[in-house]
Design an enzyme around this catalytic site. Structure first.
Site, PDB file in Angstrom:
ATOM      1  N   TRP A 144       0.779  -1.126  -0.066  1.00 39.85           N
ATOM      2  CA  TRP A 144       0.132   0.054  -0.101  1.00 39.85           C
ATOM      3  C   TRP A 144       0.754   1.322   0.054  1.00 39.85           C
ATOM      4  CZ3 TRP A 144       1.570   2.462   4.310  1.00 39.85           C
ATOM      5  CH2 TRP A 144       1.962   2.006   5.262  1.00 39.85           C
TER       6      TRP A 144
ATOM      7  N   ARG B 187       6.664  -1.277 -11.217  1.00 40.99           N
ATOM      8  CA  ARG B 187       8.076  -1.838 -10.921  1.00 40.99           C
ATOM      9  C   ARG B 187       8.014  -3.192 -11.212  1.00 40.99           C
ATOM     10  NH1 ARG B 187      11.675  -0.069  -6.158  1.00 40.99           N
ATOM     11  NH2 ARG B 187      10.816  -1.723  -4.843  1.00 40.99           N
TER      12      ARG B 187
ATOM     13  N   LYS C 173      -2.191  -8.631  -7.477  1.00 42.98           N
ATOM     14  CA  LYS C 173      -3.127  -8.428  -6.459  1.00 42.98           C
ATOM     15  C   LYS C 173      -2.508  -7.281  -5.701  1.00 42.98           C
ATOM     16  CE  LYS C 173      -2.787  -9.837  -2.255  1.00 42.98           C
ATOM     17  NZ  LYS C 173      -3.061  -8.531  -1.602  1.00 42.98           N
ATOM     18  N   PRO C 174      -3.287  -5.997  -5.665  1.00 41.97           N
ATOM     19  CA  PRO C 174      -2.731  -4.972  -4.851  1.00 41.97           C
ATOM     20  C   PRO C 174      -3.247  -4.846  -3.549  1.00 41.97           C
ATOM     21  CG  PRO C 174      -4.613  -4.253  -6.382  1.00 41.97           C
ATOM     22  CD  PRO C 174      -4.471  -5.727  -6.653  1.00 41.97           C
TER      23      PRO C 174
ATOM     24  N   GLY D 280       6.514  -6.689   0.582  1.00 42.77           N
ATOM     25  CA  GLY D 280       5.956  -6.518   1.646  1.00 42.77           C
ATOM     26  C   GLY D 280       6.942  -6.737   2.745  1.00 42.77           C
TER      27      GLY D 280
ATOM     28  N   GLU E 168      10.692  -8.357  -2.024  1.00 43.42           N
ATOM     29  CA  GLU E 168      11.332  -7.040  -1.739  1.00 43.42           C
ATOM     30  C   GLU E 168      10.553  -7.214  -0.293  1.00 43.42           C
ATOM     31  OE1 GLU E 168      13.696  -5.439  -3.049  1.00 43.42           O
ATOM     32  OE2 GLU E 168      13.642  -6.022  -5.095  1.00 43.42           O
ATOM     33  N   LEU E 169      11.420  -7.210   0.682  1.00 38.92           N
ATOM     34  CA  LEU E 169      11.004  -7.414   1.973  1.00 38.92           C
ATOM     35  C   LEU E 169      11.421  -6.357   3.010  1.00 38.92           C
ATOM     36  CD1 LEU E 169      11.529 -11.171   2.189  1.00 38.92           C
ATOM     37  CD2 LEU E 169       9.552  -9.900   1.441  1.00 38.92           C
TER      38      LEU E 169
END
Ligand code: SIN
Length: 498
Positions: free
Chosen positions: A165, A174, A189-190, A243, A265-266
């Site tokens: 978000w 990206r 899935k946003p 996330g 990407e954490l």
């Protein structure tokens, strides 16, 4: 760019234009059970829109569309894919006001920052449009001369893209842009907190000529029940997720059954190191950018300010003075520099971290208490002399709180910086180039900002080491995540030639 306050009428007119259905196989539809959920403005806590709430059946329809479209999309000439991305870049740019206001409304960031995200997000479309035509392989002779080695690249196949978000447009482009460039189809899935920007993007990509089925967008309030079956479906070949590390870990485990390609990407816990020879004014400016960009709600946000003891007081005072002049408010007000946090839970978390640090012995130099509502506002906050062991040094803050820790030697700075399971980004301020480059080798990090507080750039490989993730997004590396390598061994063409 908008320079006057946005009116209610402008907001209503925009919200009426944004599609709120699911986008599956080139059509806007309702969810399988007709369910919808509310999207709330974090500044006012009012409902902006209701959006179709995808169910597992909708996920299945979206993946079926991606699977059916994959063969022809994968064979589409690179130039055609590039032109679609280029056209999408133009359309996002033309509709910059719409995208910026949408993000400000659903996520809360100030309009100026939302505009910066539109440029950042659009640039992924342009960059990967350019990369689409540069996918290449190689032809060589085997060392023993017997065979020719032909190495080719092809799209991985249908992808599930899960976006957060905090950057509702840029995190989508990206992932979508390199997937399109590589010839992959995808299901996006946003985040349910901010689905409107992604739905607007789907409309723009359709207008740019993206064929049906290549992209489906399925917001849902039940991500586990929608994504879970997709991850164990043999038609899916890749997962890309941005996330938190705990969620990423679960998704990696769920991807193991199908041995999916994963990009992660954490979380981060970025140290911002100021050495005794740093330009203090530049370091304070860099600190503001690294801390307050996106209100601190970024995985690259500076989380720990490690400052040489000789400068720590001066740096803390200067940073507190600069942060105290930041105007907090609704992002639609042009004077606003800091918007709300995303929701009440985020405010409670940041408050708990600040209280915990103070209880552990930190000194509060600025802010520290959530502001009264409506809206989820937390003021700019500065903590000095934060002691080792305080949770705020170990957890990702995701808010406008700067924690300052003094250090004495380079070795100590390196030890403190690396004392985390995360390794996304570090920031270093020093005038000594040897030291800067040395830090590039000593710090356990995927990215380093040397005398700069901003590293994000579509032309650069964004990503982390350790528990901050796997793979890279952006740069020349970004498209690799969506390509397979296929090697063809060819018999020596001279064998029968004499
Ligand atoms: C993130 O916080 O997830 C991404 C930030 C960026 O791209 O700069």
């Amino acid at each position: 760019m908008t320079t006057t306050a946005v009116t209610d009428q402008t907001e209503r007119a925009l919200l009426a234009r944004i599609p709120t259905g699911l986008y599956i196989d080139g059509r806007w539809t309702e969810a399988a059970d007709g369910g919808r959920f509310e999207v709330v403005d974090p500044s006012t806590e009012t409902v902006l829109a209701t959006v179709a709430d995808a169910r597992p059946d909708d996920g299945d329809r979206a993946l079926a569309a991606a699977h059916a479209a994959q063969p022809s999309w994968g064979r589409t000439p690179p130039r055609v894919r590039a032109e679609i991305l280029r056209q999408a870049f133009e359309l996002v740019t033309i509709r910059a006001e719409d995208f910026a206001l949408t993000m400000t409304l659903e996520m809360g960031k100030p309009l100026a920052e939302a505009h910066a995200e539109v440029s950042y997000g659009a640039e992924f479309l342009r960059w990967f449009g350019e990369e689409a035509t540069r996918i290449s392989g190689r032809y060589s002779t085997a060392p023993d001369g017997a065979n020719r080695l032909v190495v080719t690249r092809r799209p991985v196949g249908p992808c599930l893209l899960i976006t957060p978000w905090n950057f509702p447009l840029a995190m989508a482009t990206r992932k979508i842009a390199p997937a399109i460039a590589a010839g992959c189809t995808m299901v996006l899935k946003p985040a349910a907190l901010t689905p409107l920007s992604a739905l607007l993007l789907a409309e723009v990509l359709e207008d740019a000529g993206l064929p049906p089925g290549v992209l489906s967008v399925i917001p849902t309030t039940d991500p586990g029940s929608v994504s879970g079956p997709l991850l164990s479906d043999a038609r899916l070949r890749k997962l890309s997720f941005t996330g938190s590390t705990p969620v990423g870990r679960r998704l990696i485990a769920a991807s193991a059954d199908q041995v999916l390609r994963v990009s992660m990407e954490l979380g981060g816990n970025a140290p911002f190191i100021v050495f005794e020879d740093a330009d203090l004014d530049a370091a304070v400016e860099g600190a503001l950018a690294a801390k307050l960009r996106n209100g601190g709600e970024a995985c690259v946000a500076a989380n720990r300010f490690l400052v040489h003891r000789s400068l720590a007081d001066e740096f803390g005072q200067a940073l507190a003075a600069r942060m105290s002049s930041v105007t907090v408010g609704r992002g639609t007000d042009p004077a606003t520099r800091l918007g709300p946090l995303i929701n009440a839970a985020a405010v409670a978390r940041v408050g708990r971290l600040v209280d915990g640090a103070v209880a552990a012995g930190a000194r509060l130099a600025l802010g520290g208490r959530a502001l009264d509502g409506p809206g989820h506002f937390f003021p700019p906050t500065v903590l000095t002399d934060v002691p080792a062991g305080a949770d705020i040094l170990d957890e990702e803050i995701f808010g406008p709180v700067a924690s300052i820790v003094p250090f004495d030697t380079e070795d100590e700075a390196v030890r403190l910086a690396n004392a985390t399971p995360f390794g996304l980004v570090c920031y270093v301020y020093t005038r000594d180039l040897d030291r800067g480059l040395r830090m590039g080798e000593r710090l356990e990090t995927g990215m380093l900002g040397l005398n700069t507080g901003v590293v994000s750039n579509p032309a650069a490989p964004f990503g982390g080491v350790k528990q901050s993730g796997l793979g890279r997004e952006g740069g020349r590396e970004g498209i690799e995540e969506y390509l397979e390598t296929c090697y063809i061994g060819v018999a020596d063409p001279f064998a029968a030639f004499g």
